[in-house]
Write a protein that holds these residues in place. Structure first.
Motif, PDB file in Angstrom:
ATOM      1  N   ARG A  70       0.856  -1.183   0.000  1.00 18.39           N
ATOM      2  CA  ARG A  70       0.000   0.000   0.000  1.00 18.39           C
ATOM      3  C   ARG A  70       0.888   1.227   0.000  1.00 18.39           C
ATOM      4  N   PHE A  71       0.669   2.110  -0.981  1.00 16.55           N
ATOM      5  CA  PHE A  71       1.533   3.271  -1.144  1.00 16.55           C
ATOM      6  C   PHE A  71       0.706   4.439  -1.660  1.00 16.55           C
ATOM      7  N   LEU A  72       0.789   5.563  -0.981  1.00 15.63           N
ATOM      8  CA  LEU A  72       0.037   6.768  -1.346  1.00 15.63           C
ATOM      9  C   LEU A  72      -1.450   6.477  -1.511  1.00 15.63           C
ATOM     10  N   GLY A  73      -1.967   5.681  -0.584  1.00 19.33           N
ATOM     11  CA  GLY A  73      -3.392   5.408  -0.565  1.00 19.33           C
ATOM     12  C   GLY A  73      -3.885   4.421  -1.587  1.00 19.33           C
ATOM     13  N   GLN A  74      -2.975   3.710  -2.245  1.00 15.62           N
ATOM     14  CA  GLN A  74      -3.349   2.768  -3.296  1.00 15.62           C
ATOM     15  C   GLN A  74      -2.682   1.434  -3.025  1.00 15.62           C
ATOM     16  N   ASP A  75      -3.374   0.345  -3.332  1.00 14.93           N
ATOM     17  CA  ASP A  75      -2.798  -0.984  -3.190  1.00 14.93           C
ATOM     18  C   ASP A  75      -2.170  -1.412  -4.511  1.00 14.93           C
ATOM     19  N   TYR A  76      -0.915  -1.861  -4.426  1.00 12.29           N
ATOM     20  CA  TYR A  76      -0.188  -2.349  -5.596  1.00 12.29           C
ATOM     21  C   TYR A  76       0.222  -3.794  -5.378  1.00 12.29           C
ATOM     22  N   ALA A  77       0.386  -4.525  -6.474  1.00  9.22           N
ATOM     23  CA  ALA A  77       0.684  -5.956  -6.384  1.00  9.22           C
ATOM     24  C   ALA A  77       2.094  -6.232  -5.905  1.00  9.22           C
ATOM     25  N   MET A  78       3.003  -5.287  -6.113  1.00 15.16           N
ATOM     26  CA  MET A  78       4.372  -5.415  -5.623  1.00 15.16           C
ATOM     27  C   MET A  78       4.979  -4.023  -5.567  1.00 15.16           C
ATOM     28  N   PRO A  79       6.060  -3.850  -4.820  1.00  9.60           N
ATOM     29  CA  PRO A  79       6.623  -2.500  -4.634  1.00  9.60           C
ATOM     30  C   PRO A  79       7.523  -2.055  -5.774  1.00  9.60           C
ATOM     31  N   ALA A 100       1.389   0.958 -20.092  1.00  7.82           N
ATOM     32  CA  ALA A 100       0.204   1.290 -19.303  1.00  7.82           C
ATOM     33  C   ALA A 100      -0.744   0.105 -19.196  1.00  7.82           C
ATOM     34  N   ARG A 101      -0.882  -0.629 -20.286  1.00  3.75           N
ATOM     35  CA  ARG A 101      -1.755  -1.804 -20.286  1.00  3.75           C
ATOM     36  C   ARG A 101      -1.204  -2.877 -19.354  1.00  3.75           C
ATOM     37  N   MET A 102       0.101  -3.116 -19.418  1.00  3.09           N
ATOM     38  CA  MET A 102       0.717  -4.081 -18.525  1.00  3.09           C
ATOM     39  C   MET A 102       0.544  -3.660 -17.073  1.00  3.09           C
ATOM     40  N   ALA A 103       0.785  -2.386 -16.783  1.00  2.00           N
ATOM     41  CA  ALA A 103       0.689  -1.897 -15.413  1.00  2.00           C
ATOM     42  C   ALA A 103      -0.719  -2.068 -14.863  1.00  2.00           C
ATOM     43  N   GLN A 104      -1.725  -1.784 -15.666  1.00  2.00           N
ATOM     44  CA  GLN A 104      -3.094  -1.951 -15.214  1.00  2.00           C
ATOM     45  C   GLN A 104      -3.394  -3.427 -14.930  1.00  2.00           C
ATOM     46  N   ALA A 105      -2.942  -4.303 -15.823  1.00  2.00           N
ATOM     47  CA  ALA A 105      -3.190  -5.733 -15.632  1.00  2.00           C
ATOM     48  C   ALA A 105      -2.434  -6.287 -14.430  1.00  2.00           C
ATOM     49  N   PRO A 125      -6.866   6.530 -19.944  1.00  2.00           N
ATOM     50  CA  PRO A 125      -7.858   5.459 -19.846  1.00  2.00           C
ATOM     51  C   PRO A 125      -7.242   4.062 -19.873  1.00  2.00           C
ATOM     52  N   VAL A 126      -6.078   3.916 -20.497  1.00  2.00           N
ATOM     53  CA  VAL A 126      -5.418   2.609 -20.541  1.00  2.00           C
ATOM     54  C   VAL A 126      -4.812   2.271 -19.182  1.00  2.00           C
ATOM     55  N   ALA A 127      -4.159   3.247 -18.568  1.00  2.30           N
ATOM     56  CA  ALA A 127      -3.541   3.024 -17.257  1.00  2.30           C
ATOM     57  C   ALA A 127      -4.575   2.923 -16.152  1.00  2.30           C
ATOM     58  N   GLY A 128      -5.706   3.604 -16.312  1.00  2.00           N
ATOM     59  CA  GLY A 128      -6.751   3.560 -15.304  1.00  2.00           C
ATOM     60  C   GLY A 128      -6.258   4.057 -13.957  1.00  2.00           C
ATOM     61  N   ASP A 129      -6.600   3.327 -12.897  1.00  2.00           N
ATOM     62  CA  ASP A 129      -6.231   3.786 -11.561  1.00  2.00           C
ATOM     63  C   ASP A 129      -4.768   3.521 -11.217  1.00  2.00           C
ATOM     64  N   MET A 130      -4.011   2.977 -12.152  1.00  2.00           N
ATOM     65  CA  MET A 130      -2.570   2.791 -11.963  1.00  2.00           C
ATOM     66  C   MET A 130      -1.765   3.939 -12.560  1.00  2.00           C
ATOM     67  N   ALA A 354       7.849  -8.118 -15.667  1.00  2.00           N
ATOM     68  CA  ALA A 354       7.087  -8.088 -14.422  1.00  2.00           C
ATOM     69  C   ALA A 354       7.118  -9.446 -13.733  1.00  2.00           C
ATOM     70  N   THR A 355       7.030 -10.519 -14.523  1.00  2.00           N
ATOM     71  CA  THR A 355       7.109 -11.863 -13.949  1.00  2.00           C
ATOM     72  C   THR A 355       8.497 -12.129 -13.370  1.00  2.00           C
ATOM     73  N   LEU A 356       9.546 -11.718 -14.096  1.00  2.00           N
ATOM     74  CA  LEU A 356      10.907 -11.907 -13.587  1.00  2.00           C
ATOM     75  C   LEU A 356      11.094 -11.200 -12.254  1.00  2.00           C
ATOM     76  N   LEU A 357      10.641  -9.967 -12.161  1.00  2.00           N
ATOM     77  CA  LEU A 357      10.793  -9.208 -10.923  1.00  2.00           C
ATOM     78  C   LEU A 357      10.000  -9.842  -9.790  1.00  2.00           C
ATOM     79  N   GLN A 358       8.789 -10.229 -10.085  1.00  2.00           N
ATOM     80  CA  GLN A 358       7.950 -10.862  -9.067  1.00  2.00           C
ATOM     81  C   GLN A 358       8.589 -12.153  -8.559  1.00  2.00           C
TER      82      GLN A 358
END
Length: 390
Positions: A70-79, A100-105, A125-130, A354-358
């Motif tokens: 959780r960062f700046l009031g938003q939940d993210y899948a990883m830091p 942007a599409r990857m980040a949203q997904a 609109p592609v990034a949405g709330d991310m 993103a998978t490698l980092l995760q």
């Protein structure tokens, strides 16, 4: 014949970087990979990260790491998130939308640069709330107000004000590559593009990379060098009054990017910054800058434990993310890395990275017996260069 699994062919960011160099034209590579001066900051960032070592944990039983942050009031899948990169669409066609599409997904933040090749209205609109929007401070207050209004209306929730560019840097490799913004077609450039057909065909479909947002406020003839494009020509050298004006105009979280001096950090907090982004701009601005990681601990000490801090500079793996978190960061960002991935594999490269980092975050947290990223600080080994201070 079945295609090779990307995890086998490209198991690390270094593999993606090598593949990217082989797939993009030379002038594009020089834009993406270059720094300024002797480029001493890039290895300095890496060396600082590699000095951070941990003690592995034993006899902890099964470990199931949870990367959610959780960062700046938003939940993210990883830091981890996507740092802003100017002219992203030059590096790979459609880069902004793909990231942007990857980040949203993936539920991680994506930062759109003021000097991207797409507008906030296209990418928001592609990034949405991310979506985060990065502002290079315009001189003209009316332009500043218009850009901030457009970013807000496009759905961007977090504003990143970059403050470490009081003037253009020289970026000698880009000058040698004769890179102009927008790119000026020359016989040499055509030859380079012909040798990289995937990039060339993609760019043909996407159109010539242009600074679409900034060109709406200033027209150029295409002969400006990469360090004198519309973004530079419109840019101010901001001061504290400028920061106050931006703070007054933006009603969401405000991040100040490009901070290395611990004496600046408390004042930034007092002036209304919601987070401080510790960064030396990847060495692209000042060859004499210290490693960003070396500034991180001092900035953390100057603002106390509760001020949100973001780190970037040389991050290449999940282990590097944990190193930054252990020294005081709450969140980390990569810029070049995501673009190496796009250059290597196209739009799918970002998801692969993103998978490698995760996976690397999880693997290294298990080694340290940590179920949460912030817990790895307890496993820090004394840094050899700081033993005398302890």
């Amino acid at each position: 014949m079945r295609a090779m699994d990307p995890a086998q062919k490209y198991p690390a960011l270094s593999d993606l970087k090598a593949a990217c160099k082989a797939r993009v034209p030379w002038f594009v590579w020089e834009y993406l990979d270059s720094a300024t001066g002797s480029e001493s900051v890039k290895p300095r960032n890496r060396a600082a990260l590699e000095r951070v070592l941990f003690r592995p944990a034993i006899l902890r039983g099964p470990i199931a790491p949870d990367l959610t942050t959780r960062f700046l009031g938003q939940d993210y899948a990883m830091p981890v998130g996507v740092a802003p990169v100017g002219m992203s669409g030059l590096i790979w066609p459609g880069a902004e939308a793909a990231l942007a599409r990857m980040a949203q997904a993936r539920r991680i933040p994506y930062s759109l640069s003021t000097v991207a090749t797409q507008t906030p209205e296209t990418i928001g609109p592609v990034a949405g709330d991310m979506g985060w929007f990065q502002l290079y401070p315009p001189k003209d207050p009316s332009i500043r107000a218009d850009i901030l209004t457009r970013a807000r209306n496009a759905g961007f929730r977090v504003l990143v004000l970059t403050v470490d560019l009081p003037g253009p840097s020289r970026r000698e490799r880009q000058l040698r590559a004769q890179l102009a913004i927008p790119p000026k077609v020359t016989p040499s450039m055509l030859w380079q593009v012909a040798q990289r057909p995937a990039w060339g065909l993609g760019t043909l479909r996407a159109g010539t990379p242009r600074l679409r947002l900034m060109e709406e406020y200033l027209k150029l003839d295409g002969n400006a060098p990469s360090t004198a494009h519309p973004g530079y020509l419109l840019r101010a050298a901001p001061d504290w009054d400028y920061l106050r004006a931006v703070r007054d105009m933006w009603d969401g979280p405000l991040v100040i990017k490009g901070v290395l001096d611990p004496e600046d950090a408390p004042r930034l907090r007092a002036e209304g910054a919601d987070a401080i982004w510790v960064s030396n701009h990847g060495g692209r601005q000042f060859d004499g800058a210290l490693a960003a990681l070396d500034a991180l601990q001092d900035i953390r000490a100057s603002v106390g434990p509760d001020m949100p801090l973001i780190y970037d500079g040389g991050v290449e793996s999940g282990l590097d993310v944990l190193r930054a978190l252990a020294l005081g960061a709450n969140f980390t960002m990569l810029g070049r890395g995501w673009h190496y991935a796009l250059g290597a594999l196209g739009a799918g490269g970002a998801d692969h990275l993103a998978t490698l980092l995760q996976d690397d975050l999880i693997a290294n947290m298990v080694q340290m017996g940590a179920t949460r990223p912030e817990q790895v600080a307890t496993q820090l080994a004394p840094r050899q260069d700081r033993r005398d201070e302890m």
